[in-house]
Design a protein around this motif. Structure first.
Motif, short mmCIF file in Angstrom:
data_model
loop_
_atom_site.label_atom_id
_atom_site.label_comp_id
_atom_site.label_asym_id
_atom_site.label_seq_id
_atom_site.Cartn_x
_atom_site.Cartn_y
_atom_site.Cartn_z
N LYS A 1 0.83 -1.20 0.00
CA LYS A 1 0.00 0.00 0.00
C LYS A 1 0.87 1.25 0.00
CE LYS A 1 -3.77 -2.23 2.57
NZ LYS A 1 -4.63 -2.16 3.78
N PRO A 2 0.38 2.36 -0.56
CA PRO A 2 1.15 3.61 -0.53
C PRO A 2 1.48 3.99 0.91
CG PRO A 2 -0.71 3.81 -2.03
CD PRO A 2 -0.90 2.52 -1.28
N ILE A 3 2.67 4.48 1.13
CA ILE A 3 3.08 4.85 2.48
C ILE A 3 2.24 5.98 3.03
CG2 ILE A 3 4.89 6.33 1.56
CD1 ILE A 3 6.51 5.84 4.04
N PHE A 4 1.76 6.88 2.15
CA PHE A 4 0.89 7.97 2.56
C PHE A 4 -0.46 7.85 1.85
CE2 PHE A 4 5.19 10.17 2.53
CZ PHE A 4 5.44 9.91 3.87
N SER A 5 -1.54 7.88 2.63
CA SER A 5 -2.87 7.87 2.03
C SER A 5 -3.33 9.29 1.77
CB SER A 5 -3.86 7.17 2.98
OG SER A 5 -4.10 7.99 4.12
N ASP A 6 -4.48 9.42 1.12
CA ASP A 6 -5.01 10.76 0.82
C ASP A 6 -5.37 11.53 2.08
OD1 ASP A 6 -4.72 10.22 -1.85
OD2 ASP A 6 -6.81 9.60 -2.15
N THR A 7 -5.63 10.82 3.16
CA THR A 7 -6.05 11.49 4.40
C THR A 7 -4.89 11.76 5.35
OG1 THR A 7 -6.56 9.34 5.42
CG2 THR A 7 -8.36 10.48 4.29
N ASP A 8 -3.73 11.20 5.08
CA ASP A 8 -2.57 11.46 5.93
C ASP A 8 -2.09 12.90 5.74
OD1 ASP A 8 -2.43 8.89 7.03
OD2 ASP A 8 -1.32 8.14 5.29
N ARG A 9 -1.74 13.54 6.83
CA ARG A 9 -1.32 14.94 6.77
C ARG A 9 0.15 15.15 7.10
NH1 ARG A 9 -4.70 15.02 3.96
NH2 ARG A 9 -6.79 15.94 4.08
N GLU A 10 0.72 14.23 7.88
CA GLU A 10 2.12 14.39 8.30
C GLU A 10 2.92 13.13 8.07
OE1 GLU A 10 1.73 17.66 11.92
OE2 GLU A 10 1.81 15.51 12.39
N ALA A 11 4.17 13.32 7.72
CA ALA A 11 5.12 12.22 7.60
C ALA A 11 5.99 12.21 8.85
CB ALA A 11 5.99 12.38 6.36
N GLU A 12 6.32 11.02 9.32
CA GLU A 12 7.13 10.89 10.54
C GLU A 12 8.37 10.07 10.24
OE1 GLU A 12 5.40 10.46 14.61
OE2 GLU A 12 6.20 8.41 14.39
N LEU A 13 9.51 10.64 10.56
CA LEU A 13 10.80 9.96 10.41
C LEU A 13 11.30 9.58 11.79
CD1 LEU A 13 13.39 9.26 8.62
CD2 LEU A 13 14.23 11.50 9.37
N THR A 14 11.68 8.32 11.95
CA THR A 14 12.23 7.84 13.22
C THR A 14 13.64 7.34 12.99
OG1 THR A 14 10.06 7.21 14.09
CG2 THR A 14 11.98 6.18 15.11
N VAL A 15 14.58 7.83 13.80
CA VAL A 15 15.97 7.38 13.76
C VAL A 15 16.23 6.59 15.04
CG1 VAL A 15 18.39 8.10 13.74
CG2 VAL A 15 16.71 9.33 12.35
N ARG A 16 16.70 5.38 14.88
CA ARG A 16 16.94 4.48 16.02
C ARG A 16 18.42 4.14 16.11
NH1 ARG A 16 14.00 1.06 19.26
NH2 ARG A 16 15.04 -0.85 19.96
N ILE A 17 19.02 4.44 17.26
CA ILE A 17 20.45 4.18 17.49
C ILE A 17 20.61 3.54 18.86
CG2 ILE A 17 22.77 5.17 17.61
CD1 ILE A 17 21.74 7.57 16.03
N ARG A 18 21.24 2.42 18.91
CA ARG A 18 21.52 1.71 20.17
C ARG A 18 20.25 1.53 21.02
NH1 ARG A 18 26.96 1.10 21.35
NH2 ARG A 18 28.39 2.41 20.15
N GLY A 19 19.14 1.20 20.37
CA GLY A 19 17.92 0.94 21.09
C GLY A 19 17.14 2.16 21.53
N ARG A 20 17.62 3.36 21.21
CA ARG A 20 16.92 4.60 21.55
C ARG A 20 16.49 5.29 20.26
NH1 ARG A 20 17.74 6.17 26.92
NH2 ARG A 20 18.34 4.31 28.11
N GLU A 21 15.43 6.11 20.34
CA GLU A 21 14.87 6.71 19.13
C GLU A 21 14.59 8.20 19.29
OE1 GLU A 21 11.29 4.59 18.28
OE2 GLU A 21 12.33 2.71 17.74
N THR A 22 14.55 8.87 18.15
CA THR A 22 14.01 10.22 18.06
C THR A 22 13.12 10.26 16.82
OG1 THR A 22 14.49 12.59 18.02
CG2 THR A 22 15.89 11.20 16.67
N SER A 23 12.02 10.99 16.91
CA SER A 23 11.09 11.10 15.79
C SER A 23 10.86 12.56 15.44
CB SER A 23 9.75 10.43 16.12
OG SER A 23 9.91 9.03 16.27
N VAL A 24 10.82 12.85 14.16
CA VAL A 24 10.55 14.20 13.67
C VAL A 24 9.45 14.12 12.62
CG1 VAL A 24 12.88 15.02 14.16
CG2 VAL A 24 12.37 14.04 11.92
N ARG A 25 8.72 15.22 12.44
CA ARG A 25 7.58 15.19 11.54
C ARG A 25 7.56 16.41 10.62
NH1 ARG A 25 4.47 13.96 16.38
NH2 ARG A 25 3.09 15.74 16.08
N TRP A 26 7.06 16.16 9.40
CA TRP A 26 6.84 17.22 8.42
C TRP A 26 5.40 17.14 7.92
CZ3 TRP A 26 11.05 13.82 7.67
CH2 TRP A 26 12.34 14.38 7.70
#
Length: 230
Positions: A189-214
């Motif tokens: 399925k497309p990663i973004f649907s017509d109703t999705d408004r924001e994309a979220e990027l998650t970076v995971r390093i050594r079991g910890r994460e940070t997420s940012v959105r556009w």
């Protein structure tokens, strides 16, 4: 006149930092396709800055057996949207006095590498200063379940493309990674649907994460719609 707005909202938690960045361009839908060719240096830089967001991955607590692990990793991400690509190209055109055909050729070259491309820069603070090779980057629609995320793959050859390499001045505290993401999930399925408004990027390093959105630009939706499925 393009009007750009950045909204940054950050909150630090044990797992990382969550940041939202959104930009709007008044009258963008009515702008001609070649409008970027008339952007000023200030306008082009503002387009790039609007898609640049920062996060932080908290490192593990140090101990007798873990003295070389960084306490945190500063992360900077730039979504290389069609607007960002054109802004970077416009800056090159202004600096090198390129013709319009030469400028369009640079845009075509940069867009040929993929639809969803993110430049991720990572700065390991203190410790050994080494980024583990098994870190991961995931992209998904904000609010979607983790199973809907797609994993990015590094393409080092992208640093050879002038438009992508010169999108922002190099900060040598950061290691650079050119990550390309598929436009479809594992379920096809497309990663973004017509109703999705924001994309979220998650970076995971050594079991910890940070997420940012556009906010998801219309230009990304258009490119996804015109790109054949794998």
């Amino acid at each position: 006149m393009r009007v750009l707005r950045i909204i940054l909202l950050g909150c630090l938690c044990a797992a990382g930092t969550y940041i939202i960045a959104a930009w709007t361009a008044a009258g963008q839908s009515a702008a001609p396709p070649e409008g970027y060719l008339s952007w000023s240096e200030t306008q082009a830089e503002a387009v790039i800055t609007a898609m640049m967001i920062k996060g932080r991955v908290l490192g593990t607590r140090r101990g007798v057996l873990n003295t070389d692990a960084p306490q945190k990793y500063d992360v900077r991400a730039i979504w290389l949207t069609p607007e960002v690509i054109r802004a970077s190209t416009r800056l090159i055109q202004l600096a090198e006095r390129l013709s319009e055909p030469e400028t369009r050729a640079l845009v075509n070259e940069a867009e040929a590498v993929g639809v969803l491309v993110v430049l991720i820069e990572i700065d390991p603070d203190e410790g050994s200063g080494v980024i583990p090779i098994n870190w991961d980057a995931f992209l998904q629609a904000h609010g979607a379940p983790p199973i809907a995320a797609v994993r990015g793959s590094e393409n080092r050859r992208l640093q050879e493309l002038r438009v992508l390499h010169n999108v922002v001045p190099r900060n040598y505290k950061y290691d650079r990674f050119w990550m390309v993401f598929p436009i479809e999930t594992k379920a096809g399925k497309p990663i973004f649907s017509d109703t999705d408004r924001e994309a979220e990027l998650t970076v995971r390093i050594r079991g910890r994460e940070t997420s940012v959105r556009w906010a998801i630009p219309d230009s990304i939706r258009q490119r996804m719609a015109s790109t054949p499925s794998n």
